[in-house]
Structure formats: structure tokens, C-alpha cells
Enzyme design. Structure first.
Site, PDB file in Angstrom:
ATOM      1  N   ARG A  43     150.417  12.963 -42.228  1.00  0.00           N
ATOM      2  CA  ARG A  43     148.994  12.723 -42.505  1.00  0.00           C
ATOM      3  C   ARG A  43     148.850  11.501 -43.407  1.00  0.00           C
ATOM      4  O   ARG A  43     147.968  10.663 -43.213  1.00  0.00           O
ATOM      5  CB  ARG A  43     148.367  13.960 -43.177  1.00  0.00           C
ATOM      6  CG  ARG A  43     148.288  15.170 -42.261  1.00  0.00           C
ATOM      7  CD  ARG A  43     147.420  16.272 -42.842  1.00  0.00           C
ATOM      8  NE  ARG A  43     147.972  16.917 -44.019  1.00  0.00           N
ATOM      9  CZ  ARG A  43     148.779  17.979 -44.017  1.00  0.00           C
ATOM     10  NH1 ARG A  43     149.141  18.516 -42.860  1.00  0.00           N
ATOM     11  NH2 ARG A  43     149.225  18.507 -45.139  1.00  0.00           N
ATOM     12  N   LYS A  46     130.166  13.944 -49.026  1.00  0.00           N
ATOM     13  CA  LYS A  46     129.605  14.445 -47.763  1.00  0.00           C
ATOM     14  C   LYS A  46     129.596  15.966 -47.737  1.00  0.00           C
ATOM     15  O   LYS A  46     130.524  16.601 -48.240  1.00  0.00           O
ATOM     16  CB  LYS A  46     130.457  13.928 -46.597  1.00  0.00           C
ATOM     17  CG  LYS A  46     129.939  14.373 -45.232  1.00  0.00           C
ATOM     18  CD  LYS A  46     130.913  14.081 -44.116  1.00  0.00           C
ATOM     19  CE  LYS A  46     131.586  15.355 -43.677  1.00  0.00           C
ATOM     20  NZ  LYS A  46     132.384  15.211 -42.447  1.00  0.00           N
ATOM     21  N   GLU A 104     124.383  15.967 -44.249  1.00  0.00           N
ATOM     22  CA  GLU A 104     124.695  15.977 -42.812  1.00  0.00           C
ATOM     23  C   GLU A 104     124.228  17.277 -42.155  1.00  0.00           C
ATOM     24  O   GLU A 104     124.951  18.272 -42.165  1.00  0.00           O
ATOM     25  CB  GLU A 104     126.210  15.803 -42.606  1.00  0.00           C
ATOM     26  CG  GLU A 104     126.601  15.774 -41.140  1.00  0.00           C
ATOM     27  CD  GLU A 104     128.097  15.508 -40.905  1.00  0.00           C
ATOM     28  OE1 GLU A 104     128.859  15.405 -41.879  1.00  0.00           O
ATOM     29  OE2 GLU A 104     128.475  15.428 -39.725  1.00  0.00           O
ATOM     30  N   LYS A 141     123.164  11.777 -42.659  1.00  0.00           N
ATOM     31  CA  LYS A 141     124.154  11.658 -41.574  1.00  0.00           C
ATOM     32  C   LYS A 141     123.781  12.656 -40.485  1.00  0.00           C
ATOM     33  O   LYS A 141     124.140  13.830 -40.553  1.00  0.00           O
ATOM     34  CB  LYS A 141     125.561  11.946 -42.116  1.00  0.00           C
ATOM     35  CG  LYS A 141     126.639  11.955 -41.031  1.00  0.00           C
ATOM     36  CD  LYS A 141     128.033  11.813 -41.595  1.00  0.00           C
ATOM     37  CE  LYS A 141     129.070  11.934 -40.488  1.00  0.00           C
ATOM     38  NZ  LYS A 141     130.412  11.544 -40.921  1.00  0.00           N
TER      39      LYS A 141
END
Ligand code: 13P
Length: 340
Positions: free
Chosen positions: A46, A136, A177, A219
Site C-alpha cells: 500500500r 472528508k 459528501e 462532494k
């Protein structure tokens, strides 16, 4: 709260020709992405993958910010440099996903409530120390004949606004979002009605909870027919429906709207953003915060091998450049073939 700083960060994130890379896949999601290229999801893999993206020279011309996952904001590159520092060196603003996922909503079959508010004030303070300047939180809504319920829309709006208020208090720009999912047979008209309802409830709650519109970004999904709808829509129809919806829900004080790609192909996500910007000028910047639509070709080119790192970076830069053109309404499909 320093409103000037929040507003400056929000505006920098939607600066002309720039948008956001969402690289905040949770452990489960990145495993799914790696499974598709037969790469094991280890911490090292990752790190290698994200280091490849963050060391793409020139990405800062097209990418304003990158959303990180908790593991990534703490990770170092091979040479010991913090991954966050690699982004900052390229002029890119680090961000962080802070929700802990969508969980089943009590007494609401098939619906979810996004969690992560417990201890959030302390986590935000730590993330700011680690370099994050924006965050977010994603809520999701499924469309069926009966869903989403008003209950689901309301409780997710409340949680999004509570998160947003804590972010602004901590000097972090919240990206809110509310994602209406594309799975299903619903029409574009139904997507319009549900998207409008989710955003209307959200902006009402943001107001009630004293958030400042100038210091946040939205978003959203685009207004699209469901994947299995028999009547698909053209890019122009999608662009018109999306812009019409947002003109009645998104205050002009919000600096920008940064779309998610939500499973559209990378070319569709670019073409539709372009079609919306061709309809401008708009009261807000219309930009991107794509995950899959920016990363899919890079992931395929990389395939977990150090030999492919340059090809992976090129594929990412190419997509970033085309989405940058779409920010100005200057994308054309023949740019897909041009070398990056
Ligand atoms: P996609 O663009 O792949 O939908 O991811 C964006 C994202 O951050 C979803 O929360």
C-alpha cells in the site's frame, strides 16, 4: 476558527485547472482494488503504491489536494521521508478521511448511517498536527422505489453537519459528501429528486449547526440514471440535470463542488465534468475529487511491480491532465489517445 484561512484553503482546493485525488481507500476497499491486479494488500505494498502516485513530478499542476487514509498520513516513503511531505513538496494539500464507515441504520432496512463522531475533536487536532488541512466524510443513500427514507436523509445530514462544524472549529476544511448511489434501475429524474432532497437537508443542517459555507466544499454524485436503468442519458443531459439540481440546492457562498466518480468509467467522469463546465460560468467552481476515475489506469499499469512505477505515474498524470482540461470545458475525446 479562522475563516480567512478556511476560505483560502477551500479556494486553493478548487483553484483553476486543479482538482483532488481521493486516495483514502479503507483497508477493505484497497484490498478489493489490489485483488483486481493480483497484488497482496500488505502495508508495504500500500505504501509503495501511494508513494508512486505522490512522487509523480508535475502532478501539482493538476492536483490541488490528496485525501489520505489514517495509515497513509502516518507512513514514510522508502527513504524515510513522510508521505505527507512528498505531497507538500509538490505543492499539494494533504487531507484526511475521518468517517469510520457507513453502518446499518437502526429500524431502516437497507439504509446506512455514517459513523465516526465519537472522539472526532481529538482526532482532528492530531490530523492537523500531522499536516491535514481538509477532511472528508461520506454518507450514502440507496435508491429503490421506496428509499431513501426521510429518516435516513435527516440523520445523515445531522452527522455530516456535526462533522463539518468540528472540522471548521479545528481549522480544517470539511468536504461534505452526500453520495446518492448509482446501483439500481432508477431513472435520471428520480436521481434528480433524491439528490435534491439529500442536498437540501444537508445545507439546512449545515446552517443550523453554524457552519460557514465559505469554508467548506461539497462532494456530490452527478445526477445520473441507475446503472441498470434501460434509459441511459447523454453526457449533455447529465450535465444539464446536475447543474439545474445544484442551482437550487448549493448556496453561491460555497467555493466549489468536487464530484466523486462513483463507478463511472474514467472517460465518462472526465467527459461529464467537461460538459458541465461548458455550460458555465457557474456560481461555484465545478471540479473533481475522483478515486477510481483517477487511479484505475495507474493501478493497471503498476501491477505491484517496481519496474512499472514510471508507467503507473504516467498513467496517473495523463488522467490528471485530462481532468484539468475538463475544469475549463476544454477536454476532447481525442486527447485520450495523446501521449501524456
Ligand atoms: P470514487 O471517485 O471512486 O467514487 O471515490 C471518491 C471517493 O472519495 C468516495 O468517497
Amino acid at each position: 476558527m479562522d475563516l480567512n484561512e478556511l476560505n483560502a484553503t477551500a479556494r486553493a482546493l478548487v483553484a483553476p485547472g486543479k482538482g483532488i485525488l481521493a486516495a483514502d481507500e479503507s483497508g477493505g476497499t484497497i484490498k478489493k482494488r489490489f485483488d483486481s491486479i493480483d497484488v497482496e494488500s500488505t502495508e508495504e505494498n500500500r505504501r509503495d503504491y501511494r508513494e508512486m502516485l505522490f512522487t509523480a513530478k508535475g502532478a501539482g499542476d493538476f492536483i490541488s489536494g490528496v485525501i489520505l487514509y489514517d495509515e497513509t498520513i502516518r507512513q514514510n516513503a522508502h527513504d524515510g521521508t513522510r508521505l505527507v511531505k512528498l505531497l507538500e513538496d509538490e505543492g499539494i494539500i494533504p487531507g484526511i478521511k475521518v468517517d469510520t464507515g457507513a453502518m446499518p441504520l437502526a429500524f431502516a432496512d437497507g439504509e446506512t448511517l455514517t459513523e465516526g463522531l465519537d472522539g472526532l475533536r481529538g482526532r482532528l487536532a492530531e490530523y492537523r498536527e500531522l499536516g491535514a488541512r481538509f477532511a472528508k466524510w461520506r454518507a450514502t443513500y440507496s435508491i429503490t422505489d421506496d428509499l431513501p427514507s426521510d429518516y435516513c436523509i435527516e440523520v445523515n445530514a445531522q452527522a455530516l453537519a456535526r462533522y463539518a462544524a468540528l472540522c471548521q472549529e479545528a481549522g480544517i476544511v470539511p468536504i461534505v459528501e452526500p453520495e446518492v448511489l448509482m446501483e439500481g434501475t432508477h431513472t435520471i429524474e428520480r436521481s434528480f429528486v433524491v439528490t435534491e432532497a439529500a442536498q437540501h437537508a444537508l445545507f439546512h443542517e449545515l446552517y443550523e449547526q453554524r457552519c460557514v459555507y465559505e469554508g467548506l466544499l461539497l462532494k456530490p454524485n452527478m445526477v445520473l440514471p441507475g446503472y441498470e436503468c434501460t434509459q441511459q442519458a447523454s453526457d449533455e443531459e447529465i450535465a444539464k440535470a446536475t447543474v439545474r439540481c445544484f442551482r437550487s440546492t448549493v448556496p453561491a457562498a460555497v467555493p466549489g463542488v468536487v464530484f466523486l466518480s462513483g463507478g463511472q468509467s474514467d472517460e465518462q467522469a472526465t467527459a461529464r465534468l467537461d460538459a458541465m463546465n461548458k455550460l458555465g460560468p457557474h456560481p461555484w467552481e465545478l471540479s473533481f475529487s475522483y478515486g477510481r476515475a483517477l487511479q484505475a489506469p495507474a493501478l493497471k499499469a503498476w501491477r505491484g511491480s517496481a519496474e512499472n512505477v514510471d508507467a503507473g505515474r504516467d498513467a496517473y498524470l495523463h488522467r490528471a491532465k485530462l481532468n484539468s482540461a475538463a475544469r475549463y470545458g476544454k477536454y476532447t475525446p481525442d486527447m485520450e489517445k495523446a501521449a501524456s
